[in-house]
Design a protein around this motif. Structure first.
Motif, mmCIF file in Angstrom:
data_model
loop_
_atom_site.group_PDB
_atom_site.id
_atom_site.type_symbol
_atom_site.label_atom_id
_atom_site.label_comp_id
_atom_site.label_asym_id
_atom_site.label_seq_id
_atom_site.Cartn_x
_atom_site.Cartn_y
_atom_site.Cartn_z
ATOM 1 N N GLN A 277 9.726 11.369 -2.859
ATOM 2 C CA GLN A 277 9.176 10.606 -1.724
ATOM 3 C C GLN A 277 8.099 9.640 -2.215
ATOM 4 N N PRO B 24 14.261 10.718 4.095
ATOM 5 C CA PRO B 24 13.037 11.257 3.494
ATOM 6 C C PRO B 24 12.978 12.793 3.454
ATOM 7 N N PHE C 64 0.535 5.098 0.952
ATOM 8 C CA PHE C 64 -0.369 5.991 1.686
ATOM 9 C C PHE C 64 -0.387 7.383 1.048
ATOM 10 N N GLN C 65 -1.444 8.101 1.356
ATOM 11 C CA GLN C 65 -1.636 9.444 0.814
ATOM 12 C C GLN C 65 -0.415 10.341 1.076
ATOM 13 N N ASP C 66 0.102 10.301 2.314
ATOM 14 C CA ASP C 66 1.271 11.114 2.653
ATOM 15 C C ASP C 66 2.554 10.295 2.580
ATOM 16 N N TYR C 67 2.487 9.164 1.950
ATOM 17 C CA TYR C 67 3.610 8.226 1.720
ATOM 18 C C TYR C 67 4.070 7.522 2.988
ATOM 19 N N ALA C 68 4.019 8.189 4.151
ATOM 20 C CA ALA C 68 4.423 7.582 5.434
ATOM 21 C C ALA C 68 5.789 6.904 5.341
ATOM 22 N N LEU C 69 6.732 7.543 4.679
ATOM 23 C CA LEU C 69 8.110 7.015 4.710
ATOM 24 C C LEU C 69 8.601 7.169 6.140
ATOM 25 N N PHE C 70 9.302 6.171 6.653
ATOM 26 C CA PHE C 70 9.788 6.257 8.038
ATOM 27 C C PHE C 70 10.880 7.337 8.097
ATOM 28 N N PRO C 71 10.635 8.427 8.836
ATOM 29 C CA PRO C 71 11.571 9.571 8.766
ATOM 30 C C PRO C 71 12.945 9.272 9.347
ATOM 31 N N MET D 197 0.829 -1.206 0.000
ATOM 32 C CA MET D 197 0.000 0.000 0.000
ATOM 33 C C MET D 197 0.864 1.257 0.000
ATOM 34 N N ARG E 70 9.021 0.973 -2.091
ATOM 35 C CA ARG E 70 8.941 0.242 -0.831
ATOM 36 C C ARG E 70 7.761 -0.748 -0.852
#
Lengths: 544, 223
Positions: B141, B133, B85-92, B83, B148
């Motif tokens: 991103q 990120p 996500f809308q805000d990508y949710a890359l682990f900062p 999946m 990912r």
């Protein structure tokens, strides 16, 4: 050039620069003294005692940091991630131990576990030959952990409630189970809050004098006081302060280095993580652990103090005691007002700045909280004595019989030290409010030709009043509980609730210390209640 | 059918159903866009397919495996579903390499590196392998988030409003890139959008969702 300077000179910049200078000069005194010729007392301390002070300090601070971080994280995780009976109550109760000054908890516990104490008698009645000696390193670690973990709890709870569910959901979609998601994603993202909270715990532990003096734990603050009071060697005390300052800065520096270029926040909208109802055995066991922590950290020492207060109330409570309360309140109100006003000026001067001079100035003015009270006390005392020496001719001009020390024998010196030490706390709360509001309202006011002062009074202050009130409450609680600065810098015969608790305890009159201790706890608890419940009502500013 | 969704219902509270009787199926390699206004339930549909929410009723099957029905519910971490996500949710706190490698924990060290490089080549970002990120642009991103999600070779890829954070110029470019990556990897994908142009450009078929119900389906003819 001149017009640029004129543009930059305003009430905010003037107050900020003066504040920075006043904070830096006493600290410079400490640094310059370190390089002067060593005294015999210092040589003795360096060769025989210093290693022990460093080892003891690291052991104390290390264990307190680890245990407080674990307790704080556990509490925060429980109240933000799970739903259970009593959760709402516990979520603010867990802040309450902050209202219990460490030294008061230390006196209460030492007494409860002493041979004639409540708990020791209770064990004897049950025919249990258990004798626990609290007055040692382990006891000090226990006391500091229980009274300081709320710093970690508060910051971690706030970070957890803001953490977007998207991160942990993403981790699970990428195949990570719950433990891996927690260890690799949730916990690392909490790192700034955990580190900041633990750092506050470390600084408070280093700052303490009451607990280590009573439990005879030979750490730095103990050594500084001892050298200052008993050996009467200012220079050796300053050198010890210098080593302690280095230790504090080394801790902060190592943390920054480990962090490197990693960041722990990125703007992700997402929904907050929903709370899961606890089921089965967890429903009873996990909340019970939190209640046990609360009982140990707050209710048990409180109950002991209430019992003692019933025994000594009539002896202690008299006109002198009322003056004691008035002294404490007056001092705390004055220091709080000054701190908040200067912090407000600083925050205004630094709003949204990228200017290195301003940033540097800010770092200096916020340094105070990182420096233990004993160090600040000595720095401020020397600074004021120097000022008195410089102003002596003026004193003589006004009054021929004027004593040599005027300012340094008044409350001005103590108030100054409070402002210096707690500036960072006031500033951070105000800055957070300014960040939320942004600069557009202020700019709108300037565009309507309002002056800086008018904008501050009519636009900024009403918009950030919640932040100002929070700042005032936190500073007030810290000032009224403060011990090391009060003990060293208060004028002769000027007593506060905190100094009176310390005096009674030192004279082994623990039962008498209960009444002033309870008044302190009552004032702090009430303010914590107001702070936690008032903030909830805050209306967010949503203006596009 | 490769993806089969049958009579799916979902409600947060009994009185407010979010999805009602959703049924559709997909062929392998097909890209379906779920088009609807905000509040129509389209993101919730993705959360049900991914296993982040449990449906009140209905069945979801992917690649001949039942992910959920009245008796079965496979946890999200055990589904072969990716999946974005809308805000990508890359682990900062992780760099690009660690972000992409997060989902392929069972690979050997060497195989992991190979797979990450393969993914980075696919999105043309090999040079950013050790960037964090916050050092990447919005478009970069988004591509890393895609890499990912693709790295563990999921059976189906879900994309939640993948262009909502991009400006207009970048959006066009990324849209075409995404389309070509999907086709290159022959990925079966469901993506959610409120923009008809996004749906038309990327999807083979559009499913229109309104107030939690499918109201229309449209097959897109290739240009």
């Amino acid at each position: 050039m001149l017009s640029r300077l004129r543009r930059n000179v305003n009430i905010f910049s003037v107050v900020s620069v003066i504040a920075a200078v006043l904070i830096v000069v006493p600290m410079l005194n400490i640094i310059t003294e370190i390089f002067s010729t060593p005294t015999p007392a210092w040589i003795h301390i360096r060769d025989n005692l210093l290693r022990g002070y460093i080892v003891n300090t690291l052991i104390l601070v290390g264990f307190v940091a680890v245990f407080s971080a674990l307790l704080g994280l556990f509490g925060a995780y429980m109240v933000t991630r799970f739903e259970f009976k009593g959760r709402k109550l516990l979520s603010w109760f867990l802040i309450l131990p902050l209202a219990m000054p460490s030294y008061i908890a230390a006196y209460a516990y030492a007494d409860m576990f002493s041979y004639t104490g409540t708990i020791a008698r209770f064990f004897r009645r049950l025919n249990l030959p258990i004798i626990i000696n609290m007055m040692n390193m382990e006891g000090a670690i226990f006391i500091f952990t229980l009274t300081l973990f709320p710093y970690v709890y508060m910051l971690t709870r706030s970070a957890l409630s803001k953490q977007s569910a998207a991160f942990s959901e993403n981790a699970r979609l990428l195949g990570a189970n719950k433990i891996r998601t927690f260890m690799r994603v949730v916990l690392p993202l909490l790192r700034p809050a955990l580190v900041a909270g633990t750092l506050l715990v470390v600084l408070e532990t280093l700052n303490d004098y009451g607990v280590v003096a009573y439990y005879n734990v030979r750490v730095f603050s103990f050594a500084i006081f001892n050298t200052w009071e008993n050996l009467g060697d200012t220079q050796a005390a300053i050198r010890l302060s210098g080593v302690l300052m280095l230790l504090v800065f080394a801790i902060i520096f190592i943390e920054r280095m480990i962090r490197g270029k990693r960041q722990y926040s990125i703007h992700v909208k997402g929904r907050p993580i929903p709370r899961i109802p606890l089921k089965g055995w967890q429903r009873f066991v996990l909340p019970s652990i939190l209640w046990i922590i609360m009982i140990l950290a707050f209710f048990l020492p409180l109950a002991q103090l209430i019992y003692y207060a019933t025994l000594t109330f009539t002896d202690v409570f008299n006109m002198g005691f009322i003056f004691l309360i008035i002294n404490s309140l007056t001092l705390a109100i004055t220091a709080t007002l000054l701190t908040v006003i200067i912090a407000l000026m600083l925050a205004n001067y630094n709003r949204g700045t990228q200017n290195n001079f301003k940033k540097g100035l800010l770092k200096i003015t916020n340094l105070g909280y990182a420096i233990p009270g004993a160090v600040i006390a000595i720095a401020v005392m020397i600074f004021f004595i120097d000022i008195d020496h410089a102003l002596f001719p003026l004193y003589r001009l006004i009054d021929e019989n004027s004593p040599r020390l005027v300012l340094s024998s008044t409350l001005i010196m103590l108030t100054f030290a409070f402002v210096l030490r707690f500036m960072a706390i006031g500033y951070n709360s105000i800055e957070a409010s300014y960040d939320k509001v942004g600069t557009k309202f202020t700019e709108a006011s300037y565009s309507l030709k309002a002056s800086k002062l008018k904008t501050l009074l009519q636009v900024d202050i009403p918009m950030i009043k919640h932040g100002l009130i929070s700042a005032a409450i936190i500073v007030f609680i810290d000032v009224i509980k403060e011990l090391p600065l009060t003990l060293i810098l208060r004028p002769t015969n000027y007593n506060t609730l905190a100094s009176e608790v310390f005096r009674f305890a030192r004279e082994e009159m623990l039962q008498e210390s209960a009444v002033p201790a309870l008044v302190l706890i009552f004032i702090s608890s009430t303010l914590i209640y107001i702070l936690t419940h008032y903030k909830k009502k805050e209306v967010p500013i949503n203006v596009r | 059918m490769y993806v089969n969704i049958e009579s799916l219902d979902f409600a947060y509270t009994k009185r407010n159903p979010v999805l009602k009787n959703i049924s559709f199926s997909m062929e392998e390699g097909e890209v379906v866009a779920i088009l609807g206004s905000s509040g129509s339930g389209k993101s919730t549909l993705l959360r049900l397919v991914s296993g982040l929410e449990i449906p009140t009723k209905g069945k979801i099957e992917v690649n001949a495996e039942t992910l959920c029905n009245a008796n079965t519910f496979i946890e999200c971490e055990k589904r072969q579903v990716g999946m974005v996500f809308q805000d990508y949710a890359l682990f900062p706190h992780m760099n690009v390499f660690k972000n992409i490698a997060f989902g392929i924990k069972n690979y050997s060290k060497e195989a992991k590196k190979q797979r990450v490089l393969e993914m980075l080549k696919l999105i043309n970002m090999e040079e950013k392998i050790y960037a964090y990120p916050h050092e990447l642009s919005g478009g970069q991103q988004q591509r890393i988030a895609l890499a990912r999600a693709l790295a563990p070779s999921p059976d189906v890829l879900l994309l939640d409003e993948p262009f909502s954070n991009l400006d207009a110029d970048l959006k066009l470019k990324i849209r075409h890139e995404l389309r070509s990556i999907m086709k290159m990897t022959d990925m079966t994908a469901i993506f959610v959008t409120h923009d008809y142009d996004d749906a038309k450009d990327i999807a083979d078929r559009i499913v229109y969702l309104e107030n939690g119900r499918i109201v229309h389906e449209e097959t897109i003819k290739p240009d």
